[in-house]
Design a protein around this motif. Structure first.
Motif, PDB file in Angstrom:
ATOM      1  N   GLU A  20       0.811  -1.205   0.000  1.00 22.10           N
ATOM      2  CA  GLU A  20       0.000   0.000   0.000  1.00 22.10           C
ATOM      3  C   GLU A  20       0.852   1.266   0.000  1.00 22.10           C
ATOM      4  N   THR A  21       1.959   1.250   0.734  1.00 21.86           N
ATOM      5  CA  THR A  21       2.823   2.423   0.791  1.00 21.86           C
ATOM      6  C   THR A  21       3.437   2.730  -0.573  1.00 21.86           C
ATOM      7  N   MET A  22       3.866   1.701  -1.303  1.00 26.38           N
ATOM      8  CA  MET A  22       4.427   1.903  -2.636  1.00 26.38           C
ATOM      9  C   MET A  22       3.351   2.373  -3.612  1.00 26.38           C
ATOM     10  N   ALA A  23       2.153   1.791  -3.512  1.00 26.92           N
ATOM     11  CA  ALA A  23       1.057   2.224  -4.386  1.00 26.92           C
ATOM     12  C   ALA A  23       0.750   3.702  -4.168  1.00 26.92           C
ATOM     13  N   ALA A  24       0.688   4.125  -2.909  1.00 27.32           N
ATOM     14  CA  ALA A  24       0.426   5.528  -2.616  1.00 27.32           C
ATOM     15  C   ALA A  24       1.533   6.418  -3.156  1.00 27.32           C
ATOM     16  N   ALA A  25       2.784   5.953  -3.041  1.00 24.23           N
ATOM     17  CA  ALA A  25       3.913   6.751  -3.544  1.00 24.23           C
ATOM     18  C   ALA A  25       3.816   6.968  -5.045  1.00 24.23           C
TER      19      ALA A  25
ATOM     20  N   THR B  21      -5.030  -2.448  -5.068  1.00 22.83           N
ATOM     21  CA  THR B  21      -4.330  -1.529  -4.172  1.00 22.83           C
ATOM     22  C   THR B  21      -4.162  -0.141  -4.781  1.00 22.83           C
ATOM     23  N   LEU B  22      -3.743  -0.058  -6.044  1.00 21.86           N
ATOM     24  CA  LEU B  22      -3.552   1.257  -6.667  1.00 21.86           C
ATOM     25  C   LEU B  22      -4.855   2.053  -6.747  1.00 21.86           C
ATOM     26  N   PRO B  23      -5.960   1.493  -7.250  1.00 25.33           N
ATOM     27  CA  PRO B  23      -7.209   2.263  -7.259  1.00 25.33           C
ATOM     28  C   PRO B  23      -7.678   2.682  -5.861  1.00 25.33           C
ATOM     29  N   ILE B  24      -7.517   1.800  -4.874  1.00 27.58           N
ATOM     30  CA  ILE B  24      -7.963   2.139  -3.520  1.00 27.58           C
ATOM     31  C   ILE B  24      -7.107   3.252  -2.933  1.00 27.58           C
ATOM     32  N   GLU B  25      -5.795   3.164  -3.103  1.00 30.78           N
ATOM     33  CA  GLU B  25      -4.926   4.222  -2.592  1.00 30.78           C
ATOM     34  C   GLU B  25      -5.192   5.544  -3.319  1.00 30.78           C
ATOM     35  N   ALA B  26      -5.479   5.478  -4.617  1.00 28.74           N
ATOM     36  CA  ALA B  26      -5.819   6.705  -5.356  1.00 28.74           C
ATOM     37  C   ALA B  26      -7.082   7.325  -4.793  1.00 28.74           C
TER      38      ALA B  26
ATOM     39  N   ASN C 169      -8.774  12.589   0.313  1.00 28.01           N
ATOM     40  CA  ASN C 169      -7.976  13.047   1.460  1.00 28.01           C
ATOM     41  C   ASN C 169      -8.305  12.241   2.724  1.00 28.01           C
ATOM     42  N   ILE C 170      -8.392  10.932   2.561  1.00 25.90           N
ATOM     43  CA  ILE C 170      -8.638  10.036   3.689  1.00 25.90           C
ATOM     44  C   ILE C 170      -7.298   9.701   4.342  1.00 25.90           C
ATOM     45  N   ALA C 171      -7.179   9.974   5.619  1.00 22.85           N
ATOM     46  CA  ALA C 171      -5.959   9.593   6.344  1.00 22.85           C
ATOM     47  C   ALA C 171      -5.831   8.076   6.304  1.00 22.85           C
ATOM     48  N   PRO C 172      -4.715   7.535   5.816  1.00 21.45           N
ATOM     49  CA  PRO C 172      -4.614   6.087   5.612  1.00 21.45           C
ATOM     50  C   PRO C 172      -4.681   5.263   6.888  1.00 21.45           C
ATOM     51  N   GLY C 173      -4.375   5.878   8.046  1.00 16.83           N
ATOM     52  CA  GLY C 173      -4.420   5.146   9.304  1.00 16.83           C
ATOM     53  C   GLY C 173      -5.719   5.287  10.067  1.00 16.83           C
ATOM     54  N   LEU C 174      -6.739   5.843   9.422  1.00 15.65           N
ATOM     55  CA  LEU C 174      -7.975   6.174  10.123  1.00 15.65           C
ATOM     56  C   LEU C 174      -8.716   4.936  10.619  1.00 15.65           C
ATOM     57  N   ARG C 175      -8.555   3.799   9.941  1.00 13.64           N
ATOM     58  CA  ARG C 175      -9.317   2.599  10.269  1.00 13.64           C
ATOM     59  C   ARG C 175      -8.507   1.565  11.063  1.00 13.64           C
ATOM     60  N   ARG C 176      -7.385   1.969  11.636  1.00 10.21           N
ATOM     61  CA  ARG C 176      -6.552   1.008  12.355  1.00 10.21           C
ATOM     62  C   ARG C 176      -6.059   1.600  13.665  1.00 10.21           C
TER      63      ARG C 176
ATOM     64  N   ALA D  47     -13.584  -6.987  -2.515  1.00 12.15           N
ATOM     65  CA  ALA D  47     -13.644  -7.156  -1.060  1.00 12.15           C
ATOM     66  C   ALA D  47     -12.825  -6.080  -0.352  1.00 12.15           C
ATOM     67  N   ALA D  48     -11.663  -5.746  -0.897  1.00  7.53           N
ATOM     68  CA  ALA D  48     -10.815  -4.714  -0.288  1.00  7.53           C
ATOM     69  C   ALA D  48     -11.489  -3.347  -0.374  1.00  7.53           C
ATOM     70  N   ALA D  49     -12.092  -3.035  -1.530  1.00 10.64           N
ATOM     71  CA  ALA D  49     -12.786  -1.749  -1.677  1.00 10.64           C
ATOM     72  C   ALA D  49     -13.936  -1.634  -0.693  1.00 10.64           C
ATOM     73  N   LYS D  50     -14.642  -2.733  -0.494  1.00  8.91           N
ATOM     74  CA  LYS D  50     -15.740  -2.724   0.487  1.00  8.91           C
ATOM     75  C   LYS D  50     -15.212  -2.488   1.890  1.00  8.91           C
ATOM     76  N   ALA D  51     -14.111  -3.166   2.242  1.00  4.18           N
ATOM     77  CA  ALA D  51     -13.520  -2.998   3.573  1.00  4.18           C
ATOM     78  C   ALA D  51     -13.016  -1.579   3.790  1.00  4.18           C
ATOM     79  N   ALA D  52     -12.595  -0.920   2.701  1.00  6.30           N
ATOM     80  CA  ALA D  52     -12.102   0.458   2.791  1.00  6.30           C
ATOM     81  C   ALA D  52     -13.233   1.484   2.765  1.00  6.30           C
TER      82      ALA D  52
END
Length: 388
Positions: free
Chosen positions: A176-181, A203-208, A214-221, A270-275
């Motif tokens: 995820e970190t590389m995709a965001a970069a 991963t790339l579409p979700i991180e985009a 402007n969703i903080a990536p750590g908001l759900r953990r 499934a990942a998009a739903k979880a996000a």
């Protein structure tokens, strides 16, 4: 709140991006080194950095740094540090270690010396001879480089690439970190179409989408330091409230991912739903030869498989040639391809506008950048940078 020296560890090649993220958070006292970015902050900065940093691996407290050529120097230097300011009497405090080009080359011995020195310091402070270690976890690391010891406390716990939305994985997933970069390097903005024709687990579409909204990536953990008395719960609430206030989920997104493998698309859905992004992202099973990205001034960003999902190298090469032909007919789109292949420009049928070395795990890759006609910035109107 007192100033604290913090370290954001970074994958090789991403240090400058991590530094830019830290500056966007408002912390200007930044030093960039190989594999890490050091900056000054307070207890709230620990919360904000863990919640917001998209491309860093961890956020560490730098407890101290000193020369250590002997075990005595390592012991005394460690004991002199203010461990009781952070570590309570009931804490669990394991010690990890590493050593490179240093006289103290035995990592287990160094870990034992550091643990003993911290215990001795805490004995003096807490007036006890025994520590149960049943409370919050404080992971300590001693890192020796050229006879300089750096002692840190890990505030993050599970690495920052673990956003919490990816429960299942496909083969060779992109972190995820590389995709965001890659998305940040592309300068993509939410008003532009986004397409990933080799989306795998999404991963790339979700991180985009997280960047676009402007969703903080750590908001759900959660993070290790949330259990620490020295970082009060009210600061975590303040940081999370700020993140929710800055969220821009009213911005329409046009983000699509496709892949030839239907099982990968199931994982992506499934990942998009979880996000919390299932209704905003489009995924479909489709070979690259049939993709037809719509709209102008878009970004096609992708990490093609290295042979795993498409079966063999010939199929990979054929798919890349097809991608090259399709994108050549999309003059207003910018294209970004992360690949370890030295032949990618040959398969794409044209030289890249620019290349940047990045590491996907331990695999050396190039980010091949094909800018839109007129340059990567020749796009429709841009939205302003989100303020943090």
């Amino acid at each position: 709140m007192a100033k604290i020296q913090l370290i954001a560890t970074a994958p090789m090649g991403l240090e400058a991006i991590v530094a830019d993220e830290i500056r966007q958070l408002g912390y200007d006292d930044v030093t960039v080194e190989n594999g890490r970015v050091t900056f000054a902050g307070d207890e709230l900065a620990i919360c904000r950095a863990n919640l917001w940093l998209r491309t860093a691996d961890r956020v560490l407290i730098k407890m101290g740094e000193f020369a250590a050529r002997t075990f005595d120097e390592l012991f005394e230097g460690t004991k002199a540090l203010p461990w009781p300011d952070w570590i309570p009497e009931d804490a669990e405090f394991p010690v990890d270690g590493r050593s490179h080009k240093s006289q103290l080359s035995s990592v287990p011995a160094c870990q034992g010396i550091v643990k003993k020195a911290i215990v001795e310091k805490m004995k003096t402070n807490y007036h006890t001879e025994w520590f149960e270690e049943r409370g919050p976890r404080y992971r300590i690391e001693v890192s020796l480089l050229k006879d300089i010891a750096t002692l840190t406390l890990d505030t993050t716990g599970v690495g920052l690439h673990k956003r919490g939305y990816r429960k299942l994985i496909t083969e060779a997933p992109l972190k995820e970190t590389m995709a965001a970069a890659i998305v940040l390097l592309s300068k993509w903005r939410a008003e532009r179409p986004f397409y990933d024709p080799f989306c795998g687990s999404g991963t790339l579409p979700i991180e985009a989408a997280m960047i676009g909204w402007n969703i903080a990536p750590g908001l759900r953990r959660s993070f290790a330091a949330e259990d620490w008395p020295a970082v009060p719960e009210k600061l975590w609430r303040e940081a999370r409230d700020e993140a929710y206030d800055l969220l821009r989920d009213d911005v329409p997104l046009e983000i699509t991912g496709s892949d030839i493998d239907p099982a990968a698309i199931d994982v992506a859905l499934a990942a998009a739903k979880a996000a919390g992004l299932a209704s905003e992202l489009r995924f479909r099973t489709e070979p690259v030869a049939k993709i037809r990205p719509s709209g102008d001034y878009g970004c096609l960003i992708t990490n093609p498989p290295y042979g795993e999902r498409l079966g063999d190298q010939q199929e990979v090469e054929r798919a890349l040639r097809q991608l090259g032909g399709i994108t050549a007919a999309m003059p207003t789109w910018s294209v970004f391809v992360l690949s370890p292949s030295r032949q990618l420009e040959h398969y794409m049928g044209r030289p890249a506008s620019r290349k940047r070395k990045l590491y996907n795990g331990r695999i050396e890759c190039q980010l091949y950048q094909y800018w839109a006609a007129g340059g990567v910035y020749s796009v429709a109107k841009k939205s302003p940078e989100p303020k943090l």
